[in-house]
Design a protein around this motif. Structure first.
Motif, PDB file in Angstrom:
ATOM      1  N   PRO A 181      64.480  38.450  62.061  1.00  0.00           N
ATOM      2  CA  PRO A 181      63.761  38.794  63.299  1.00  0.00           C
ATOM      3  C   PRO A 181      62.587  37.853  63.585  1.00  0.00           C
ATOM      4  N   ASN A 182      62.124  37.142  62.555  1.00  0.00           N
ATOM      5  CA  ASN A 182      60.989  36.226  62.705  1.00  0.00           C
ATOM      6  C   ASN A 182      61.411  34.757  62.642  1.00  0.00           C
ATOM      7  N   PHE A 183      62.695  34.504  62.804  1.00  0.00           N
ATOM      8  CA  PHE A 183      63.249  33.157  62.674  1.00  0.00           C
ATOM      9  C   PHE A 183      62.574  32.172  63.631  1.00  0.00           C
ATOM     10  N   HIS A 184      62.447  32.559  64.894  1.00  0.00           N
ATOM     11  CA  HIS A 184      61.860  31.665  65.903  1.00  0.00           C
ATOM     12  C   HIS A 184      60.390  31.371  65.584  1.00  0.00           C
ATOM     13  N   ARG A 185      59.686  32.399  65.103  1.00  0.00           N
ATOM     14  CA  ARG A 185      58.278  32.209  64.757  1.00  0.00           C
ATOM     15  C   ARG A 185      58.114  31.283  63.552  1.00  0.00           C
ATOM     16  N   LEU A 186      59.031  31.426  62.587  1.00  0.00           N
ATOM     17  CA  LEU A 186      58.988  30.551  61.410  1.00  0.00           C
ATOM     18  C   LEU A 186      59.171  29.085  61.802  1.00  0.00           C
ATOM     19  N   SER A 187      60.123  28.843  62.709  1.00  0.00           N
ATOM     20  CA  SER A 187      60.366  27.461  63.144  1.00  0.00           C
ATOM     21  C   SER A 187      59.194  26.928  63.960  1.00  0.00           C
ATOM     22  N   ALA A 188      58.633  27.763  64.828  1.00  0.00           N
ATOM     23  CA  ALA A 188      57.506  27.339  65.661  1.00  0.00           C
ATOM     24  C   ALA A 188      56.276  27.017  64.814  1.00  0.00           C
ATOM     25  N   GLY A 240      56.468  25.828  61.826  1.00  0.00           N
ATOM     26  CA  GLY A 240      56.772  24.684  60.973  1.00  0.00           C
ATOM     27  C   GLY A 240      57.285  25.016  59.588  1.00  0.00           C
ATOM     28  N   HIS A 241      57.683  26.282  59.362  1.00  0.00           N
ATOM     29  CA  HIS A 241      58.142  26.688  58.034  1.00  0.00           C
ATOM     30  C   HIS A 241      59.657  26.474  57.895  1.00  0.00           C
ATOM     31  N   LEU A 242      60.053  25.211  58.005  1.00  0.00           N
ATOM     32  CA  LEU A 242      61.473  24.865  57.953  1.00  0.00           C
ATOM     33  C   LEU A 242      62.044  24.986  56.532  1.00  0.00           C
ATOM     34  N   GLY A 243      61.159  24.887  55.532  1.00  0.00           N
ATOM     35  CA  GLY A 243      61.601  25.023  54.147  1.00  0.00           C
ATOM     36  C   GLY A 243      62.180  26.404  53.868  1.00  0.00           C
ATOM     37  N   VAL A 244      61.554  27.441  54.410  1.00  0.00           N
ATOM     38  CA  VAL A 244      62.045  28.812  54.237  1.00  0.00           C
ATOM     39  C   VAL A 244      63.406  28.968  54.903  1.00  0.00           C
ATOM     40  N   ILE A 245      63.517  28.403  56.112  1.00  0.00           N
ATOM     41  CA  ILE A 245      64.787  28.472  56.842  1.00  0.00           C
ATOM     42  C   ILE A 245      65.891  27.765  56.062  1.00  0.00           C
ATOM     43  N   MET A 246      65.555  26.615  55.485  1.00  0.00           N
ATOM     44  CA  MET A 246      66.546  25.867  54.707  1.00  0.00           C
ATOM     45  C   MET A 246      67.018  26.663  53.496  1.00  0.00           C
ATOM     46  N   GLU A 247      66.096  27.311  52.783  1.00  0.00           N
ATOM     47  CA  GLU A 247      66.476  28.097  51.601  1.00  0.00           C
ATOM     48  C   GLU A 247      67.280  29.335  51.992  1.00  0.00           C
ATOM     49  N   THR A 275      67.999  28.557  68.128  1.00  0.00           N
ATOM     50  CA  THR A 275      66.591  28.195  67.922  1.00  0.00           C
ATOM     51  C   THR A 275      66.328  26.721  68.207  1.00  0.00           C
ATOM     52  N   PHE A 276      67.258  25.856  67.791  1.00  0.00           N
ATOM     53  CA  PHE A 276      66.997  24.415  67.855  1.00  0.00           C
ATOM     54  C   PHE A 276      67.813  23.654  68.896  1.00  0.00           C
ATOM     55  N   ASP A 277      68.846  24.255  69.442  1.00  0.00           N
ATOM     56  CA  ASP A 277      69.680  23.541  70.421  1.00  0.00           C
ATOM     57  C   ASP A 277      69.155  23.806  71.833  1.00  0.00           C
ATOM     58  N   LYS A 286      68.139  22.251  75.946  1.00  0.00           N
ATOM     59  CA  LYS A 286      68.565  21.290  76.967  1.00  0.00           C
ATOM     60  C   LYS A 286      67.751  20.006  76.885  1.00  0.00           C
ATOM     61  N   GLU A 287      66.450  20.167  76.696  1.00  0.00           N
ATOM     62  CA  GLU A 287      65.579  18.979  76.652  1.00  0.00           C
ATOM     63  C   GLU A 287      65.745  18.179  75.356  1.00  0.00           C
ATOM     64  N   LYS A 288      66.203  18.849  74.296  1.00  0.00           N
ATOM     65  CA  LYS A 288      66.420  18.158  73.023  1.00  0.00           C
ATOM     66  C   LYS A 288      67.546  18.862  72.260  1.00  0.00           C
ATOM     67  N   PRO A 289      68.707  18.190  72.133  1.00  0.00           N
ATOM     68  CA  PRO A 289      69.840  18.798  71.436  1.00  0.00           C
ATOM     69  C   PRO A 289      69.517  19.130  69.972  1.00  0.00           C
ATOM     70  N   PHE A 290      70.393  19.890  69.351  1.00  0.00           N
ATOM     71  CA  PHE A 290      70.195  20.411  67.997  1.00  0.00           C
ATOM     72  C   PHE A 290      69.810  19.319  67.000  1.00  0.00           C
ATOM     73  N   PHE A 291      70.590  18.238  66.971  1.00  0.00           N
ATOM     74  CA  PHE A 291      70.343  17.204  65.969  1.00  0.00           C
ATOM     75  C   PHE A 291      68.952  16.607  66.107  1.00  0.00           C
ATOM     76  N   GLN A 292      68.593  16.187  67.325  1.00  0.00           N
ATOM     77  CA  GLN A 292      67.283  15.565  67.522  1.00  0.00           C
ATOM     78  C   GLN A 292      66.142  16.539  67.234  1.00  0.00           C
ATOM     79  N   SER A 293      66.363  17.838  67.525  1.00  0.00           N
ATOM     80  CA  SER A 293      65.311  18.839  67.272  1.00  0.00           C
ATOM     81  C   SER A 293      64.924  18.881  65.802  1.00  0.00           C
ATOM     82  N   LEU A 294      65.918  18.694  64.920  1.00  0.00           N
ATOM     83  CA  LEU A 294      65.641  18.715  63.484  1.00  0.00           C
ATOM     84  C   LEU A 294      65.251  17.336  62.958  1.00  0.00           C
TER      85      LEU A 294
END
Length: 321
Positions: A69-76, A78-85, A107-109, A111-119
């Motif tokens: 439920p907090n996935f978007h907040r984690l990415s915003a 900058g806690h990408l390490g938690v998402i990766m694990e 979360t990352f895909d 229009k202004e920046k596709p999934f790959f570039q977002s990461l």
């Protein structure tokens, strides 16, 4: 302890080296606080340790109930390490993969920046180390049915973007992982065609050389010859630098130049053996399954007791008086 550098390290070791107490540690120490821990600079490492060592599927579900439920907040934040694990744990336990990959995509895909570039450009850093780690995790571990959008995202990158990527440490790793992934051959070939437009430059680069040397091991004989002929045209440039020489000899450009027609016959023979070996490997799991099935059948069917053949009585011959 979680928010202290020494305390968090101690907790990581306890979680890692006392697997028998994991459920008790989780229930009494961390359940209900996972998202708060994930957002703290020190406690986030304890969160990683919990996700890395969870084996109980019920506990993993409880973890996802706190984090997803907090996935978007984690990415915003900058806690990408938690998402990766979290993604890695879902792959390891084969649980909630579709759901987690779906949230990852939304979360990352954009229009202004596709999934790959977002990461790859996470938080404005081109070649982001943590973004690259997550991309490599997906390319190396995720079932292909969940990341088709990532394959397409990489294959459709424009030539200049691919070129700039290929000349860097993080970018070259991603391109190499994509070429070795389960992506459709058409998508891979699309990227290979782009790479061929600056192949000699790639062979001169300390990161690009690894892509070129990997490339010749992945393509068929016809495409390999095409690649080597391009490199042969740039022979004078390649032989001027140590990296270029590594590409030249590592890819076997010299063999193509010196062996001529013999090269073609040798490569065809190697390719034939390689395909035969691949076919044997594909058949091996089926043979193993058949053997297991046969054993089950043999256990179910009781052996018939061996029947002894009746012994024939010998006739007694009476002598004539």
């Amino acid at each position: 302890m979680c928010v202290d550098s020494t305390g968090s390290r101690v907790l990581e070791m306890i979680i890692k080296y006392t697997p028998g107490d994991f459920a008790e540690i989780w229930e009494n120490g961390f359940q209900g606080y996972l998202y708060v821990m994930a957002t703290d600079r020190m406690a986030t490492h304890v969160t990683w340790a919990l996700l890395q060592n969870v084996k109980d599927k019920k506990i993993f579900v409880q973890m996802t109930e706190e984090l997803l439920p907090n996935f978007h907040r984690l990415s915003a934040q900058g806690h990408l390490g938690v998402i990766m694990e979290l993604v890695k744990a879902s792959h390891r336990l084969k649980m909630q993969e579709a759901k987690i990959h779906g949230i990852l995509k939304t979360t990352f895909d954009k229009k202004e920046k596709p999934f790959f570039q977002s990461l790859f450009e996470f938080r404005g850093v081109v070649g982001s180390p943590i973004g690259t780690k997550l991309l490599l995790t997906l390319l190396n571990e995720a079932p292909s049915k969940y990341i088709d959008f990532l394959y397409e995202s990489i294959a459709n990158l424009d030539s200049e973007y691919v070129k700039s990527m290929a000349m860097t440490n993080t970018g070259s790793q991603i391109l190499e992982a994509f070429l070795m992934s389960e992506a459709d051959f058409k998508l891979k070939n699309q990227l290979i065609e782009v790479l061929q437009t600056f192949l000699v430059e790639l062979g001169l680069n300390k990161y690009g050389t690894f892509i070129v040397q990997k490339l010749v091991t992945l393509v068929d004989v016809a495409k390999k010859r095409e690649i080597l002929e391009i490199l042969l045209e740039g022979e004078s440039q390649l032989l001027q630098t140590p990296t270029g020489k590594a590409t030249y000899y590592g890819c076997g450009v010299r063999d193509l130049k010196t062996k001529g027609q013999k090269w073609q016959s040798e490569e065809n023979s190697k390719d034939k053996k390689k395909r035969l070996f691949e076919d044997i490997l594909k058949q091996a799991p089926q043979t193993e399954q058949k053997a297991k099935f046969q054993k089950k059948v043999e256990k179910k069917i009781p052996e018939k007791p061996a029947t002894e053949e009746p012994t024939k009585k010998k006739k007694k011959w009476k002598s004539k008086a």
